[in-house]
Write a protein that holds these residues in place. Structure first.
Motif, mmCIF file in Angstrom:
data_model
loop_
_atom_site.group_PDB
_atom_site.id
_atom_site.type_symbol
_atom_site.label_atom_id
_atom_site.label_comp_id
_atom_site.label_asym_id
_atom_site.label_seq_id
_atom_site.Cartn_x
_atom_site.Cartn_y
_atom_site.Cartn_z
ATOM 1 N N THR A 164 0.845 -1.201 0.000
ATOM 2 C CA THR A 164 0.000 0.000 0.000
ATOM 3 C C THR A 164 0.877 1.246 0.000
ATOM 4 O O THR A 164 2.036 1.206 0.406
ATOM 5 N N TRP A 165 0.281 2.352 -0.420
ATOM 6 C CA TRP A 165 1.006 3.623 -0.398
ATOM 7 C C TRP A 165 1.369 4.021 1.027
ATOM 8 O O TRP A 165 2.444 4.560 1.267
ATOM 9 N N SER A 166 0.473 3.775 1.982
ATOM 10 C CA SER A 166 0.778 4.174 3.361
ATOM 11 C C SER A 166 1.954 3.376 3.917
ATOM 12 O O SER A 166 2.826 3.941 4.586
ATOM 13 N N LYS A 167 2.018 2.083 3.632
ATOM 14 C CA LYS A 167 3.167 1.284 4.075
ATOM 15 C C LYS A 167 4.424 1.746 3.346
ATOM 16 O O LYS A 167 5.501 1.840 3.945
ATOM 17 N N ALA A 168 4.307 2.044 2.067
ATOM 18 C CA ALA A 168 5.464 2.522 1.299
ATOM 19 C C ALA A 168 6.003 3.817 1.895
ATOM 20 O O ALA A 168 7.220 3.984 2.030
ATOM 21 N N ALA A 169 5.123 4.735 2.278
ATOM 22 C CA ALA A 169 5.565 6.004 2.870
ATOM 23 C C ALA A 169 6.326 5.749 4.173
ATOM 24 O O ALA A 169 7.365 6.366 4.419
ATOM 25 N N ARG A 170 5.827 4.834 4.994
ATOM 26 C CA ARG A 170 6.531 4.513 6.242
ATOM 27 C C ARG A 170 7.905 3.903 5.952
ATOM 28 O O ARG A 170 8.899 4.254 6.586
ATOM 29 N N GLN A 171 7.970 2.984 4.999
ATOM 30 C CA GLN A 171 9.228 2.327 4.658
ATOM 31 C C GLN A 171 10.229 3.336 4.080
ATOM 32 O O GLN A 171 11.407 3.320 4.416
ATOM 33 N N LEU A 172 9.751 4.196 3.179
ATOM 34 C CA LEU A 172 10.630 5.209 2.590
ATOM 35 C C LEU A 172 11.121 6.177 3.656
ATOM 36 O O LEU A 172 12.289 6.586 3.634
ATOM 37 N N GLY A 173 10.263 6.550 4.574
ATOM 38 C CA GLY A 173 10.653 7.466 5.643
ATOM 39 C C GLY A 173 11.692 6.878 6.584
ATOM 40 O O GLY A 173 12.529 7.595 7.120
ATOM 41 N N ALA A 174 11.655 5.568 6.765
ATOM 42 C CA ALA A 174 12.573 4.914 7.688
ATOM 43 C C ALA A 174 13.895 4.530 7.027
ATOM 44 O O ALA A 174 14.875 4.263 7.722
ATOM 45 N N ASP A 175 13.933 4.518 5.708
ATOM 46 C CA ASP A 175 15.135 4.079 4.995
ATOM 47 C C ASP A 175 16.236 5.142 5.099
ATOM 48 O O ASP A 175 15.992 6.311 4.805
ATOM 49 N N PRO A 176 17.455 4.741 5.505
ATOM 50 C CA PRO A 176 18.539 5.718 5.661
ATOM 51 C C PRO A 176 19.206 6.153 4.360
ATOM 52 O O PRO A 176 20.102 6.977 4.362
ATOM 53 N N GLY A 177 18.752 5.625 3.251
ATOM 54 C CA GLY A 177 19.354 6.023 1.970
ATOM 55 C C GLY A 177 20.213 4.935 1.400
ATOM 56 O O GLY A 177 20.172 3.817 1.901
ATOM 57 N N PRO A 178 20.887 5.190 0.355
ATOM 58 C CA PRO A 178 21.331 6.476 -0.196
ATOM 59 C C PRO A 178 20.208 7.224 -0.911
ATOM 60 O O PRO A 178 19.211 6.650 -1.316
ATOM 61 N N PHE A 179 20.440 8.513 -1.043
ATOM 62 C CA PHE A 179 19.501 9.409 -1.718
ATOM 63 C C PHE A 179 20.101 9.833 -3.051
ATOM 64 O O PHE A 179 21.307 9.935 -3.192
ATOM 65 N N TYR A 180 19.227 10.113 -3.988
ATOM 66 C CA TYR A 180 19.658 10.466 -5.338
ATOM 67 C C TYR A 180 19.109 11.794 -5.764
ATOM 68 O O TYR A 180 18.046 12.162 -5.490
#
Length: 180
Positions: A164-180
């Motif tokens: 789900t989008w809500s789970k994806a937002a939580r996972q993306l928010g918790a991920d330390p990167g790397p960022f692009y």
């Protein structure tokens, strides 16, 4: 005499320099402050979840999957947006033919200048087969042309309820990167 004159000038100048308070600094609010990877955009336009494991009611068939999500902060320049569209054609074609992709959903926000993906895979091997393919590699090689920084991708193992989008937002928010 020079010292006395210099001392007098200093005494006269100091009150003039510090006598008035400096005007307060102008703080400009960032109009995109609420546009973050861990919060779904208010104007998010998303396509329906589609793929071979999506049931007629739009839900995912029960099972264990690898779920992947991308959050891309697009550069606003017309050339960058055109390049993004140019890269998406081959990626879309590749995804349609990719073995092991069971569902896909895309979304974008015009106000935030973002694009999101939510892809559901049979297993990690299928996901990495796509990731290492030529269409995806061309996009990876061009990410600096289309991203304004702060873009990220993540993946996790879950059942159908975790795609789900809500789970994806939580996972993306918790991920330390790397960022692009």
């Amino acid at each position: 005499m020079k010292r006395i004159l210099l001392s007098c000038l200093t005494l006269i100048a100091l009150p003039a320099c510090g006598g008035e308070e400096a005007p307060p600094a102008v703080v400009q609010e960032d109009p995109l402050a609420d546009c973050t990877r861990d919060r779904m955009e208010a104007d998010l336009q998303d396509a329906p979840l589609a793929g071979p494991a999506v049931r007629a009611d739009g839900t995912l068939e029960p099972g264990r999957y690898i779920v992947s999500s991308t959050y891309l902060r697009l550069r606003p320049e017309p050339a960058a947006l055109a390049r993004f569209q140019e890269l998406m054609g081959p990626i879309s074609d590749s995804l349609r033919a990719q073995q092991g992709l069971v569902a896909l959903q895309t979304a974008s926000s015009e106000r935030c200048g973002t694009a999101r993906t939510l892809s559901v895979w049979r297993d990690e091997a299928a996901m990495y087969a796509f990731v290492t393919g030529s269409a995806h590699q061309a996009a990876v090689d061009s990410v600096r042309e289309v991203s304004r920084g702060g873009s990220i991708v993540t993946h996790w193992a879950d059942d159908e309820r975790g795609a789900t989008w809500s789970k994806a937002a939580r996972q993306l928010g918790a991920d330390p990167g790397p960022f692009y």
